[in-house]
Design a protein around this motif. Structure first.
Motif, short mmCIF file in Angstrom:
data_model
loop_
_atom_site.label_atom_id
_atom_site.label_comp_id
_atom_site.label_asym_id
_atom_site.label_seq_id
_atom_site.Cartn_x
_atom_site.Cartn_y
_atom_site.Cartn_z
N GLY A 7 60.72 45.97 4.31
CA GLY A 7 59.72 45.02 4.80
C GLY A 7 60.34 43.72 5.26
O GLY A 7 59.89 43.12 6.24
N GLN A 8 61.38 43.27 4.57
CA GLN A 8 62.08 42.05 4.99
C GLN A 8 62.81 42.28 6.30
O GLN A 8 62.87 41.40 7.16
CB GLN A 8 63.07 41.61 3.91
N ALA A 9 63.38 43.46 6.47
CA ALA A 9 64.08 43.78 7.71
C ALA A 9 63.11 43.89 8.88
O ALA A 9 63.47 43.64 10.02
CB ALA A 9 64.87 45.08 7.55
N ALA A 10 61.86 44.25 8.60
CA ALA A 10 60.87 44.44 9.66
C ALA A 10 60.42 43.13 10.29
O ALA A 10 59.88 43.13 11.39
CB ALA A 10 59.66 45.18 9.10
N ARG A 11 60.66 42.02 9.63
CA ARG A 11 60.21 40.73 10.19
C ARG A 11 60.83 40.43 11.54
O ARG A 11 60.21 39.83 12.40
CB ARG A 11 60.56 39.60 9.22
N HIS A 12 62.07 40.84 11.74
CA HIS A 12 62.77 40.53 12.98
C HIS A 12 62.89 41.73 13.92
O HIS A 12 63.33 41.57 15.05
CB HIS A 12 64.17 39.98 12.69
N THR A 13 62.51 42.90 13.45
CA THR A 13 62.64 44.09 14.30
C THR A 13 61.30 44.66 14.71
O THR A 13 61.23 45.44 15.65
CB THR A 13 63.43 45.19 13.58
N GLY A 14 60.23 44.33 14.01
CA GLY A 14 58.91 44.83 14.37
C GLY A 14 58.44 45.99 13.53
O GLY A 14 57.25 46.20 13.40
N SER A 15 59.36 46.75 12.95
CA SER A 15 58.96 47.84 12.06
C SER A 15 60.05 48.09 11.02
O SER A 15 61.23 47.80 11.26
CB SER A 15 58.68 49.13 12.85
N LYS A 16 59.64 48.64 9.89
CA LYS A 16 60.59 48.95 8.82
C LYS A 16 61.62 49.97 9.30
O LYS A 16 62.81 49.85 9.05
CB LYS A 16 59.87 49.53 7.61
N TYR A 17 61.12 50.99 10.00
CA TYR A 17 61.98 52.07 10.47
C TYR A 17 63.06 51.54 11.40
O TYR A 17 64.24 51.85 11.24
CB TYR A 17 61.12 53.12 11.18
N LEU A 18 62.68 50.71 12.36
CA LEU A 18 63.65 50.15 13.29
C LEU A 18 64.64 49.23 12.57
O LEU A 18 65.83 49.24 12.87
CB LEU A 18 62.94 49.39 14.42
N GLY A 19 64.16 48.46 11.62
CA GLY A 19 65.06 47.58 10.86
C GLY A 19 66.13 48.35 10.12
O GLY A 19 67.31 47.98 10.13
N GLU A 59 71.32 42.41 5.30
CA GLU A 59 71.16 40.96 5.19
C GLU A 59 71.16 40.32 6.58
O GLU A 59 70.38 39.40 6.85
CB GLU A 59 72.28 40.37 4.33
N SER A 60 72.00 40.81 7.47
CA SER A 60 72.04 40.28 8.83
C SER A 60 70.74 40.57 9.57
O SER A 60 70.22 39.72 10.29
CB SER A 60 73.23 40.90 9.57
N THR A 65 70.00 37.58 12.43
CA THR A 65 71.23 37.30 13.16
C THR A 65 71.81 38.54 13.82
O THR A 65 72.75 38.42 14.62
CB THR A 65 72.29 36.68 12.23
N ALA A 66 71.29 39.72 13.50
CA ALA A 66 71.77 40.95 14.12
C ALA A 66 71.15 41.06 15.52
O ALA A 66 69.94 40.96 15.67
CB ALA A 66 71.39 42.17 13.28
#
Length: 80
Positions: A7-19, A59-60, A65-66
């Protein structure tokens, strides 16, 4: 050990799967870079604990930052 949720990764990618996919691809690339460094300089194999590459990649992605881009998928022609 830090915990990064999808869920944290999804903030910048739009979805959990993509993150998670972006982080996995980044971790693979980091692994190749690190393997090259170790082969060039054997002194880098010290006893200091290193953060796992998957943690670094997640984390990136979580921090935004990724950098990544999505390419359109090319479908094979049906005439074959």
């Amino acid at each position: 050990m830090r915990v990064v949720t999808p869920g944290q990764a999804a903030r910048h990618t739009g979805s959990k799967y993509l993150g998670v996919l972006v982080a996995a691809k980044m971790a693979r690339n980091l692994n190749e870079l690190r393997r090259g460094e170790l082969m060039e300089d054997p002194a880098l194999t010290g006893d200091e604990p290193r953060e796992k590459l998957t943690t670094t990649a997640l984390e990136s992605v979580r921090a935004g930052t990724a950098q990544f881009r999505l390419d359109k998928r090319r479908r094979p022609s049906d005439g074959l």
